[in-house]
Scaffold this active site. Structure first.
Site, PDB file in Angstrom:
ATOM      1  N   PRO A  69     135.420 -74.746-115.860  1.00  0.00           N
ATOM      2  CA  PRO A  69     134.519 -75.062-115.097  1.00  0.00           C
ATOM      3  C   PRO A  69     134.768 -75.976-113.937  1.00  0.00           C
ATOM      4  O   PRO A  69     134.214 -76.169-112.912  1.00  0.00           O
ATOM      5  CB  PRO A  69     133.210 -75.326-115.862  1.00  0.00           C
ATOM      6  CG  PRO A  69     133.742 -75.827-117.233  1.00  0.00           C
ATOM      7  CD  PRO A  69     134.939 -74.748-117.302  1.00  0.00           C
ATOM      8  N   GLU A  73     135.609 -77.703-126.609  1.00  0.00           N
ATOM      9  CA  GLU A  73     135.212 -78.385-125.465  1.00  0.00           C
ATOM     10  C   GLU A  73     136.467 -78.247-124.378  1.00  0.00           C
ATOM     11  O   GLU A  73     136.396 -78.953-123.446  1.00  0.00           O
ATOM     12  CB  GLU A  73     134.923 -79.791-125.857  1.00  0.00           C
ATOM     13  CG  GLU A  73     133.880 -79.973-126.732  1.00  0.00           C
ATOM     14  CD  GLU A  73     132.674 -79.420-126.495  1.00  0.00           C
ATOM     15  OE1 GLU A  73     132.118 -79.734-125.355  1.00  0.00           O
ATOM     16  OE2 GLU A  73     131.973 -78.683-127.484  1.00  0.00           O
ATOM     17  N   ARG A 116     142.032 -53.679-110.039  1.00  0.00           N
ATOM     18  CA  ARG A 116     141.403 -53.114-109.203  1.00  0.00           C
ATOM     19  C   ARG A 116     142.120 -53.084-107.877  1.00  0.00           C
ATOM     20  O   ARG A 116     142.008 -52.197-106.888  1.00  0.00           O
ATOM     21  CB  ARG A 116     139.984 -53.115-108.762  1.00  0.00           C
ATOM     22  CG  ARG A 116     138.868 -53.129-110.057  1.00  0.00           C
ATOM     23  CD  ARG A 116     137.634 -53.811-109.820  1.00  0.00           C
ATOM     24  NE  ARG A 116     136.968 -53.163-108.482  1.00  0.00           N
ATOM     25  CZ  ARG A 116     136.049 -51.937-108.544  1.00  0.00           C
ATOM     26  NH1 ARG A 116     136.073 -51.266-109.642  1.00  0.00           N
ATOM     27  NH2 ARG A 116     135.797 -51.390-107.480  1.00  0.00           N
ATOM     28  N   ASP A 151     137.062 -52.264 -99.816  1.00  0.00           N
ATOM     29  CA  ASP A 151     137.370 -52.376 -98.500  1.00  0.00           C
ATOM     30  C   ASP A 151     136.127 -53.122 -97.832  1.00  0.00           C
ATOM     31  O   ASP A 151     136.069 -53.908 -97.288  1.00  0.00           O
ATOM     32  CB  ASP A 151     137.781 -51.346 -97.735  1.00  0.00           C
ATOM     33  CG  ASP A 151     139.229 -51.246 -98.253  1.00  0.00           C
ATOM     34  OD1 ASP A 151     139.784 -51.825 -98.795  1.00  0.00           O
ATOM     35  OD2 ASP A 151     139.554 -50.035 -97.859  1.00  0.00           O
TER      36      ASP A 151
HETATM   37  C1  4G1 Z   1     130.700 -78.571-118.648  1.00  0.00           C
HETATM   38  C2  4G1 Z   1     132.180 -71.744-116.788  1.00  0.00           C
HETATM   39  C3  4G1 Z   1     131.113 -77.710-119.367  1.00  0.00           C
HETATM   40  C4  4G1 Z   1     132.711 -72.112-118.007  1.00  0.00           C
HETATM   41  C5  4G1 Z   1     130.058 -77.865-117.191  1.00  0.00           C
HETATM   42  C6  4G1 Z   1     132.828 -70.984-115.912  1.00  0.00           C
HETATM   43  C7  4G1 Z   1     130.552 -75.650-118.082  1.00  0.00           C
HETATM   44  C8  4G1 Z   1     135.932 -70.602-117.549  1.00  0.00           C
HETATM   45  C9  4G1 Z   1     134.816 -71.235-117.546  1.00  0.00           C
HETATM   46  C10 4G1 Z   1     130.883 -76.161-119.188  1.00  0.00           C
HETATM   47  C11 4G1 Z   1     133.986 -71.708-118.259  1.00  0.00           C
HETATM   48  C12 4G1 Z   1     129.949 -76.389-117.019  1.00  0.00           C
HETATM   49  C13 4G1 Z   1     134.195 -70.690-116.382  1.00  0.00           C
HETATM   50  C14 4G1 Z   1     131.472 -75.140-120.268  1.00  0.00           C
HETATM   51  C15 4G1 Z   1     134.614 -72.483-119.711  1.00  0.00           C
HETATM   52  C16 4G1 Z   1     136.313 -75.038-122.629  1.00  0.00           C
HETATM   53  C17 4G1 Z   1     135.809 -73.762-123.295  1.00  0.00           C
HETATM   54  C18 4G1 Z   1     135.271 -74.898-121.267  1.00  0.00           C
HETATM   55  C19 4G1 Z   1     134.932 -72.947-122.701  1.00  0.00           C
HETATM   56  C20 4G1 Z   1     134.128 -73.786-121.537  1.00  0.00           C
HETATM   57  C21 4G1 Z   1     129.210 -75.808-115.878  1.00  0.00           C
HETATM   58  C22 4G1 Z   1     133.020 -74.477-122.103  1.00  0.00           C
HETATM   59  N1  4G1 Z   1     135.335 -70.162-115.620  1.00  0.00           N
HETATM   60  N2  4G1 Z   1     133.674 -73.033-120.460  1.00  0.00           N
HETATM   61  N3  4G1 Z   1     132.468 -75.566-121.089  1.00  0.00           N
HETATM   62  O1  4G1 Z   1     131.259 -74.187-120.155  1.00  0.00           O
HETATM   63  O2  4G1 Z   1     135.771 -72.311-120.002  1.00  0.00           O
HETATM   64  O3  4G1 Z   1     136.391 -70.074-116.101  1.00  0.00           O
END
Ligand code: 4G1
Length: 247
Positions: free
Chosen positions: A88, A115, A153, A168
């Protein structure tokens, strides 16, 4: 194109090539997917893949050594790939960034769980950090699967003509026009007359006007990023005039 994924849930990520357009791309060897499970790189009896955060608090992090070894193994087989950590904190993804990456070639996706991962590992190993959006999810796997689908894709030869055309039109920066199928009257609601006319020029024009109008109504941020030509501007102006009449 080869994509490697570092994940504690390879059987989940592999589902992305189990069906549909992406499945066909994999069958045709346009896309090659390889998963690396950090659990296979543990040495202890319990095959431990999590570890406690310094500073305390709730939740765990991914254990560094199995992750590092999984990354090294993936890199060895895909030495030119860029390593993308899905998190995130990453840059918000869009079609343009994904297309750019397809042009550059292979990637290794790193999926977080718990986390997330140690910040020093991000600094040492990660080339790019990408995010799908602002919400909490349980792991990076679903984000990786979205990226893999969208990238597949974009590999030349993956799509037939129809889906290519749809892509497109989105690449032009607009939302889609509305679509209709049978029946001609659904619960008293008729298909727009122009679509029944058989006049393909009129239909094309109507669809473009709808795409412009809906983008103006629903995603004005997208419109600000593109330049409309005079014809498109006229179509949008007409749409807006019609819209103002009905409210
Ligand atoms: C703090 C969202 C934590 C989440 C704030 C979009 C989300 C990977 C993504 C998190 C993830 C916010 C994503 C949260 C993601 C470590 C393991 C990170 C999963 C994890 C807004 C958990 N796009 N999230 N933390 O979701 O990996 O790619």
């Amino acid at each position: 194109m080869r994509i490697d994924v570092i994940t504690l849930f390879p059987e989940l990520v592999e589902q992305v090539i189990a069906c549909g357009v992406v499945g066909r791309a994999a069958e045709q060897k346009l896309l090659e997917l390889h998963c690396w499970n950090p659990r296979e790189f543990t040495h202890d009896r319990h095959r431990t893949v999590d570890d406690r955060p310094y500073g305390g608090g709730p939740g765990m992090l991914m254990k560094v050594q199995p992750l590092e070894d999984a990354i090294a193994a993936a890199r060895q087989q895909n030495p030119d790939a860029r390593l993308v950590y899905l998190s995130p904190q990453g840059e918000l993804l869009d079609q343009r960034k994904l297309a750019q990456q397809v042009d550059l070639g292979s990637v290794i996706f790193l999926c977080g769980r718990y986390e997330g991962i140690d910040e020093r590992l991000i600094r040492r190993e990660v080339d790019m950090e990408w995010s799908l959006g602002d919400y909490v999810i349980s792991g990076g796997e679903l984000a990786a699967m979205v990226c893999i689908d969208a990238m597949a894709r974009l590999i030349p030869g993956t799509l037939g003509h129809e889906a290519s055309a749809q892509q497109d039109s989105f690449s032009a920066g607009l939302l889609d026009c509305p679509h209709y199928t049978r029946p001609e009257v659904y619960k008293g609601d008729r298909v727009p007359e122009v679509l029944m006319s058989g006049n393909h020029r009129d239909i094309e024009t109507w669809r473009e006007q709808q795409a412009l109008g809906r983008t103006w109504q629903r995603r004005p941020d997208l419109l600000e990023r593109i330049r409309l030509d005079a014809r498109q501007q006229a179509l949008l102006d007409e749409y807006i005039v019609e819209f103002e009449k009905t409210r």
